[in-house]
Write an enzyme that holds these catalytic residues in place. Structure first.
Site, PDB file in Angstrom:
ATOM      1  N   GLU A 192      -2.850  -4.342  -3.647  1.00 46.49           N
ATOM      2  CA  GLU A 192      -3.160  -5.236  -4.769  1.00 46.49           C
ATOM      3  C   GLU A 192      -3.073  -4.506  -6.109  1.00 46.49           C
ATOM      4  OE1 GLU A 192      -5.610  -6.394  -1.118  1.00 46.49           O
ATOM      5  OE2 GLU A 192      -5.073  -4.542  -2.151  1.00 46.49           O
ATOM      6  N   HIS A 195      -3.597   1.081  -3.465  1.00 48.22           N
ATOM      7  CA  HIS A 195      -3.729  -0.048  -2.537  1.00 48.22           C
ATOM      8  C   HIS A 195      -2.752  -1.142  -2.956  1.00 48.22           C
ATOM      9  CE1 HIS A 195      -8.065   0.890  -1.009  1.00 48.22           C
ATOM     10  NE2 HIS A 195      -7.316   1.983  -1.095  1.00 48.22           N
ATOM     11  N   ASP A 215      -9.370   6.087   4.699  1.00 49.52           N
ATOM     12  CA  ASP A 215      -9.600   5.379   3.439  1.00 49.52           C
ATOM     13  C   ASP A 215     -10.826   4.482   3.567  1.00 49.52           C
ATOM     14  OD1 ASP A 215      -8.991   4.584   0.819  1.00 49.52           O
ATOM     15  OD2 ASP A 215      -7.597   3.060   1.454  1.00 49.52           O
ATOM     16  N   CYS A 251     -10.436  -4.791  -0.827  1.00 54.66           N
ATOM     17  CA  CYS A 251     -11.596  -3.905  -0.899  1.00 54.66           C
ATOM     18  C   CYS A 251     -12.270  -4.081  -2.262  1.00 54.66           C
ATOM     19  CB  CYS A 251     -11.161  -2.451  -0.703  1.00 54.66           C
ATOM     20  SG  CYS A 251     -10.271  -1.764  -2.128  1.00 54.66           S
ATOM     21  N   SER A 257      -8.033  -8.843   3.303  1.00 50.47           N
ATOM     22  CA  SER A 257      -9.134  -9.047   2.366  1.00 50.47           C
ATOM     23  C   SER A 257      -9.270  -7.828   1.446  1.00 50.47           C
ATOM     24  CB  SER A 257     -10.420  -9.265   3.166  1.00 50.47           C
ATOM     25  OG  SER A 257     -11.505  -9.530   2.321  1.00 50.47           O
ATOM     26  N   ASN A 292       0.840  -1.178   0.000  1.00 48.59           N
ATOM     27  CA  ASN A 292       0.000   0.000   0.000  1.00 48.59           C
ATOM     28  C   ASN A 292       0.887   1.244   0.000  1.00 48.59           C
ATOM     29  OD1 ASN A 292      -1.679   2.207   1.165  1.00 48.59           O
ATOM     30  ND2 ASN A 292      -3.238   0.605   1.133  1.00 48.59           N
ATOM     31  N   CYS A 297      -9.943  -3.201  -5.288  1.00 48.33           N
ATOM     32  CA  CYS A 297      -8.922  -4.211  -5.560  1.00 48.33           C
ATOM     33  C   CYS A 297      -9.563  -5.496  -6.085  1.00 48.33           C
ATOM     34  CB  CYS A 297      -8.101  -4.471  -4.306  1.00 48.33           C
ATOM     35  SG  CYS A 297      -7.186  -2.999  -3.787  1.00 48.33           S
TER      36      CYS A 297
END
Length: 148
Positions: free
Chosen positions: A57, A55, A145, A82, A80, A44, A85
């Protein structure tokens, strides 16, 4: 062959790098099982760059560059993903996603399942504790965020 736990260790190293840089401790790697190699890494960078889309990912997928083998890869994330992503992963037809934890944040996992993506949640204690400590110590950054 690298195991999901091996890959999560690599993603955690990315998360720690993000934390060391003053950002959020979320890391990701992209794995190619055909070559048994990590083809991209990311963490991130939202705080470091001021980019709200940076982010882990998304950064990892950006770092992979142009590819044609997306439907053969595995995306690994310490947290996990968002909805942004998740959508990026779905756009590139990544068929398998490994998540370190979803206790501190539950992303859009239902979208993965609805689209036939193999979703593995490791409930990795290292990931859970890293994120729990960060949220407790830096609620302002987390809530800026997707935390709220």
């Amino acid at each position: 062959m690298m195991t999901d736990h091996d890959l999560m260790t690599e993603a955690l190293a990315e998360a720690r790098q993000g934390l060391d840089e003053g950002g959020l401790p979320i890391g990701s790697v992209l794995y190619d099982p055909a070559s048994d190699a990590i083809v991209a890494r990311g963490h991130n960078l939202r705080v470091q760059t001021g980019d709200p889309t940076a982010h882990a990912e998304v950064v990892c997928i950006r770092n992979a560059g142009r590819r044609r083998d997306w439907p053969t890869l595995t995306l690994v994330s310490t947290l996990s993903p968002c909805i942004m992503c998740t959508g990026t992963s779905l756009l590139y037809r990544i068929p398998r996603v490994v998540v370190g934890e979803n206790e501190n944040f539950m992303g859009a996992e239902d979208l993965f399942r609805d689209r036939g993506v193999e979703l593995v949640v490791l409930d990795d204690e290292r990931c859970i504790e890293t994120m729990r400590a960060f949220v407790a110590e830096h609620a302002d950054l987390w809530n800026e965020d997707i935390g709220v």
